[in-house]
Design a protein around this motif. Sequence first.
Motif, PDB file in Angstrom:
ATOM      1  N   SER A 133      30.042  32.487  24.928  1.00  0.00           N
ATOM      2  CA  SER A 133      31.476  32.534  24.644  1.00  0.00           C
ATOM      3  C   SER A 133      32.001  33.936  24.360  1.00  0.00           C
ATOM      4  CB  SER A 133      31.812  31.603  23.472  1.00  0.00           C
ATOM      5  OG  SER A 133      30.982  31.892  22.363  1.00  0.00           O
ATOM      6  N   GLY A 134      31.174  34.822  23.793  1.00  0.00           N
ATOM      7  CA  GLY A 134      31.621  36.187  23.563  1.00  0.00           C
ATOM      8  C   GLY A 134      31.924  36.899  24.866  1.00  0.00           C
ATOM      9  N   ILE A 135      31.102  36.648  25.883  1.00  0.00           N
ATOM     10  CA  ILE A 135      31.340  37.253  27.197  1.00  0.00           C
ATOM     11  C   ILE A 135      32.542  36.588  27.864  1.00  0.00           C
ATOM     12  CG2 ILE A 135      30.326  37.736  29.456  1.00  0.00           C
ATOM     13  CD1 ILE A 135      27.609  37.800  28.102  1.00  0.00           C
ATOM     14  N   ASN A 136      32.704  35.287  27.665  1.00  0.00           N
ATOM     15  CA  ASN A 136      33.904  34.622  28.174  1.00  0.00           C
ATOM     16  C   ASN A 136      35.170  35.275  27.616  1.00  0.00           C
ATOM     17  OD1 ASN A 136      33.016  32.716  29.986  1.00  0.00           O
ATOM     18  ND2 ASN A 136      32.952  31.031  28.528  1.00  0.00           N
ATOM     19  N   MET A 137      35.142  35.606  26.324  1.00  0.00           N
ATOM     20  CA  MET A 137      36.308  36.244  25.731  1.00  0.00           C
ATOM     21  C   MET A 137      36.535  37.641  26.307  1.00  0.00           C
ATOM     22  SD  MET A 137      37.828  34.068  23.937  1.00  0.00           S
ATOM     23  CE  MET A 137      39.110  35.282  23.617  1.00  0.00           C
ATOM     24  N   ALA A 138      35.465  38.269  26.803  1.00  0.00           N
ATOM     25  CA  ALA A 138      35.641  39.551  27.481  1.00  0.00           C
ATOM     26  C   ALA A 138      36.435  39.357  28.776  1.00  0.00           C
ATOM     27  CB  ALA A 138      34.284  40.184  27.775  1.00  0.00           C
ATOM     28  N   PHE A 139      36.148  38.292  29.507  1.00  0.00           N
ATOM     29  CA  PHE A 139      36.930  38.003  30.719  1.00  0.00           C
ATOM     30  C   PHE A 139      38.392  37.722  30.361  1.00  0.00           C
ATOM     31  CE2 PHE A 139      32.733  37.312  32.553  1.00  0.00           C
ATOM     32  CZ  PHE A 139      32.885  37.815  33.838  1.00  0.00           C
ATOM     33  N   ALA A 140      38.612  37.118  29.189  1.00  0.00           N
ATOM     34  CA  ALA A 140      39.990  36.904  28.730  1.00  0.00           C
ATOM     35  C   ALA A 140      40.641  38.231  28.343  1.00  0.00           C
ATOM     36  CB  ALA A 140      40.003  35.937  27.543  1.00  0.00           C
ATOM     37  N   GLY A 141      39.847  39.155  27.785  1.00  0.00           N
ATOM     38  CA  GLY A 141      40.393  40.430  27.345  1.00  0.00           C
ATOM     39  C   GLY A 141      40.862  41.316  28.482  1.00  0.00           C
ATOM     40  N   VAL A 142      40.207  41.219  29.638  1.00  0.00           N
ATOM     41  CA  VAL A 142      40.606  42.055  30.777  1.00  0.00           C
ATOM     42  C   VAL A 142      41.741  41.405  31.567  1.00  0.00           C
ATOM     43  CG1 VAL A 142      39.097  41.142  32.621  1.00  0.00           C
ATOM     44  CG2 VAL A 142      39.584  43.594  32.519  1.00  0.00           C
ATOM     45  N   LEU A 143      42.050  40.162  31.282  1.00  0.00           N
ATOM     46  CA  LEU A 143      43.071  39.430  32.037  1.00  0.00           C
ATOM     47  C   LEU A 143      44.456  40.080  31.980  1.00  0.00           C
ATOM     48  CD1 LEU A 143      43.239  36.959  33.842  1.00  0.00           C
ATOM     49  CD2 LEU A 143      43.768  35.568  31.833  1.00  0.00           C
ATOM     50  N   PRO A 144      44.920  40.622  30.831  1.00  0.00           N
ATOM     51  CA  PRO A 144      46.235  41.283  30.842  1.00  0.00           C
ATOM     52  C   PRO A 144      46.305  42.451  31.829  1.00  0.00           C
ATOM     53  CG  PRO A 144      45.462  40.960  28.597  1.00  0.00           C
ATOM     54  CD  PRO A 144      44.319  40.615  29.492  1.00  0.00           C
ATOM     55  N   LEU A 145      45.207  43.180  31.993  1.00  0.00           N
ATOM     56  CA  LEU A 145      45.175  44.315  32.912  1.00  0.00           C
ATOM     57  C   LEU A 145      45.248  43.840  34.358  1.00  0.00           C
ATOM     58  CD1 LEU A 145      42.312  46.348  31.178  1.00  0.00           C
ATOM     59  CD2 LEU A 145      44.741  46.297  30.627  1.00  0.00           C
ATOM     60  N   LEU A 146      44.559  42.746  34.658  1.00  0.00           N
ATOM     61  CA  LEU A 146      44.600  42.196  36.009  1.00  0.00           C
ATOM     62  C   LEU A 146      45.974  41.625  36.329  1.00  0.00           C
ATOM     63  CD1 LEU A 146      41.129  40.398  35.959  1.00  0.00           C
ATOM     64  CD2 LEU A 146      41.691  42.546  37.110  1.00  0.00           C
ATOM     65  N   LEU A 147      46.589  40.993  35.342  1.00  0.00           N
ATOM     66  CA  LEU A 147      47.951  40.475  35.536  1.00  0.00           C
ATOM     67  C   LEU A 147      48.935  41.612  35.790  1.00  0.00           C
ATOM     68  CD1 LEU A 147      48.180  37.621  32.885  1.00  0.00           C
ATOM     69  CD2 LEU A 147      48.738  37.386  35.311  1.00  0.00           C
ATOM     70  N   TRP A 148      48.774  42.710  35.044  1.00  0.00           N
ATOM     71  CA  TRP A 148      49.655  43.874  35.247  1.00  0.00           C
ATOM     72  C   TRP A 148      49.506  44.429  36.658  1.00  0.00           C
ATOM     73  CZ3 TRP A 148      47.813  48.750  36.484  1.00  0.00           C
ATOM     74  CH2 TRP A 148      48.797  49.739  36.601  1.00  0.00           C
ATOM     75  N   ALA A 149      48.247  44.613  37.109  1.00  0.00           N
ATOM     76  CA  ALA A 149      48.009  45.167  38.441  1.00  0.00           C
ATOM     77  C   ALA A 149      48.574  44.243  39.523  1.00  0.00           C
ATOM     78  CB  ALA A 149      46.507  45.380  38.654  1.00  0.00           C
ATOM     79  N   TYR A 150      48.395  42.951  39.317  1.00  0.00           N
ATOM     80  CA  TYR A 150      48.896  41.972  40.293  1.00  0.00           C
ATOM     81  C   TYR A 150      50.422  41.963  40.316  1.00  0.00           C
ATOM     82  CZ  TYR A 150      49.586  37.358  42.477  1.00  0.00           C
ATOM     83  OH  TYR A 150      49.977  36.324  43.298  1.00  0.00           O
ATOM     84  N   ALA A 151      51.040  41.972  39.130  1.00  0.00           N
ATOM     85  CA  ALA A 151      52.498  41.956  39.060  1.00  0.00           C
ATOM     86  C   ALA A 151      53.092  43.219  39.677  1.00  0.00           C
ATOM     87  CB  ALA A 151      52.952  41.821  37.604  1.00  0.00           C
ATOM     88  N   ARG A 152      52.466  44.362  39.423  1.00  0.00           N
ATOM     89  CA  ARG A 152      52.970  45.614  39.992  1.00  0.00           C
ATOM     90  C   ARG A 152      52.858  45.615  41.508  1.00  0.00           C
ATOM     91  NH1 ARG A 152      50.116  51.435  39.353  1.00  0.00           N
ATOM     92  NH2 ARG A 152      48.721  50.308  40.775  1.00  0.00           N
ATOM     93  N   ASP A 153      51.776  45.050  42.017  1.00  0.00           N
ATOM     94  CA  ASP A 153      51.561  45.044  43.465  1.00  0.00           C
ATOM     95  C   ASP A 153      52.453  44.036  44.172  1.00  0.00           C
ATOM     96  OD1 ASP A 153      49.644  45.984  45.709  1.00  0.00           O
ATOM     97  OD2 ASP A 153      49.575  43.797  45.885  1.00  0.00           O
ATOM     98  N   ARG A 154      52.728  42.896  43.499  1.00  0.00           N
ATOM     99  CA  ARG A 154      53.413  41.805  44.185  1.00  0.00           C
ATOM    100  C   ARG A 154      54.895  41.670  43.845  1.00  0.00           C
ATOM    101  NH1 ARG A 154      50.856  39.811  48.636  1.00  0.00           N
ATOM    102  NH2 ARG A 154      48.658  40.395  48.353  1.00  0.00           N
ATOM    103  N   PHE A 155      55.259  41.964  42.609  1.00  0.00           N
ATOM    104  CA  PHE A 155      56.618  41.649  42.179  1.00  0.00           C
ATOM    105  C   PHE A 155      57.399  42.839  41.630  1.00  0.00           C
ATOM    106  CE2 PHE A 155      53.784  38.014  40.997  1.00  0.00           C
ATOM    107  CZ  PHE A 155      54.123  37.171  42.050  1.00  0.00           C
ATOM    108  N   PHE A 156      56.754  43.639  40.794  1.00  0.00           N
ATOM    109  CA  PHE A 156      57.466  44.671  40.043  1.00  0.00           C
ATOM    110  C   PHE A 156      56.775  46.022  40.230  1.00  0.00           C
ATOM    111  CE2 PHE A 156      57.218  40.731  37.356  1.00  0.00           C
ATOM    112  CZ  PHE A 156      58.411  40.185  37.786  1.00  0.00           C
ATOM    113  N   PRO A 157      57.109  46.765  41.283  1.00  0.00           N
ATOM    114  CA  PRO A 157      56.446  48.050  41.556  1.00  0.00           C
ATOM    115  C   PRO A 157      56.599  49.076  40.441  1.00  0.00           C
ATOM    116  CG  PRO A 157      57.727  47.296  43.457  1.00  0.00           C
ATOM    117  CD  PRO A 157      58.096  46.408  42.316  1.00  0.00           C
ATOM    118  N   THR A 158      57.607  48.901  39.591  1.00  0.00           N
ATOM    119  CA  THR A 158      57.839  49.875  38.512  1.00  0.00           C
ATOM    120  C   THR A 158      57.166  49.471  37.202  1.00  0.00           C
ATOM    121  OG1 THR A 158      59.917  48.775  37.922  1.00  0.00           O
ATOM    122  CG2 THR A 158      60.041  50.590  39.517  1.00  0.00           C
ATOM    123  N   ALA A 159      56.366  48.386  37.222  1.00  0.00           N
ATOM    124  CA  ALA A 159      55.699  47.940  35.997  1.00  0.00           C
ATOM    125  C   ALA A 159      54.863  49.079  35.414  1.00  0.00           C
ATOM    126  CB  ALA A 159      54.815  46.730  36.287  1.00  0.00           C
TER     127      ALA A 159
END
Length: 287
Positions: A133-159
């Motif tokens: 579960s500690g490693i699972n929480m690491a995958f949760a911790g990097v999720l905001p960064l992946l969401l940011w990269a995805y949002a910038r690429d797909r929806f909001f280039p100025t993010a």
Amino acid sequence: MDGDSESTPAGFRQELLARARAVDLLALGAVPAVLVAVFALPEATRLSFAFAYTDPTAVTAFTAHYVHLGTGHLAGNLAGYGLLASVGYALAVLGGRRRFFLTSMATFLLAFPFVLSALNLAVPRNAVGFGFSGINMAFAGVLPLLLWAYARDRFFPTASLRALPAVFFLLVGWIALLALPVSTDGIGLAGLGMAATGLVTGVAYAWRTEIRLRHPVRERVRAVTSQAGYGDLFVIGTVVLVGYPIVGFPSDPTGSGSVVNLYVHLLGFCLAFIGPFILLVGDVIDE
């Protein structure tokens, strides 16, 4: 109906399948295979791989994170990994951050067990630690960064990257609200104080760095919902980001003969955000 095929569910699926690589899927699938294989070992062998805080070793510091003693514990961690890793990988490949995700994943699987076990020794106790579960929480911790990269690429280039620390502090406040007792007296003040600190710090950071919405909220919602499949993935990622801490930080961590290690969960989440965030800021990983 007229329109770009990439804005349809079929277009989304086609692009996801085209960008996903077989070797990546094998690597992702190897993790649950290892967890199940370890669980198939005799219980005495599994116990010897657990991390005893009073008798720590370098070997058990690593192996303990792949050991489970009960089927419920294993099933919960397999489900959590499947959700977090699959959503994270989809966001990464469609957001142009495949290498960033795989580098983070390798770090979580190979280096984080040693780090988390070592930091666990800061809280002396006569206990045995085990579980993924500690490693699972690491995958949760990097999720905001992946969401940011995805949002910038797909929806909001100025993010802006400057928004991410604010999101981190808000999430830490949310975790404190979930994990700590909240009331207006006694120990409950700690939970209330931590939650308020996270919220205030996040808002203050956003304000001091002059993060502003360049477009009205309605336009941002329209930008997401107008792209079938892509918008759905963004919403799913956001729901997982906010919802998974409810699983990882239960208000009552005691269970049948064991206690959820909220400390190692928080360490996994925070370290997995901070390290990769520094890599993003420094543009260390060239995609």
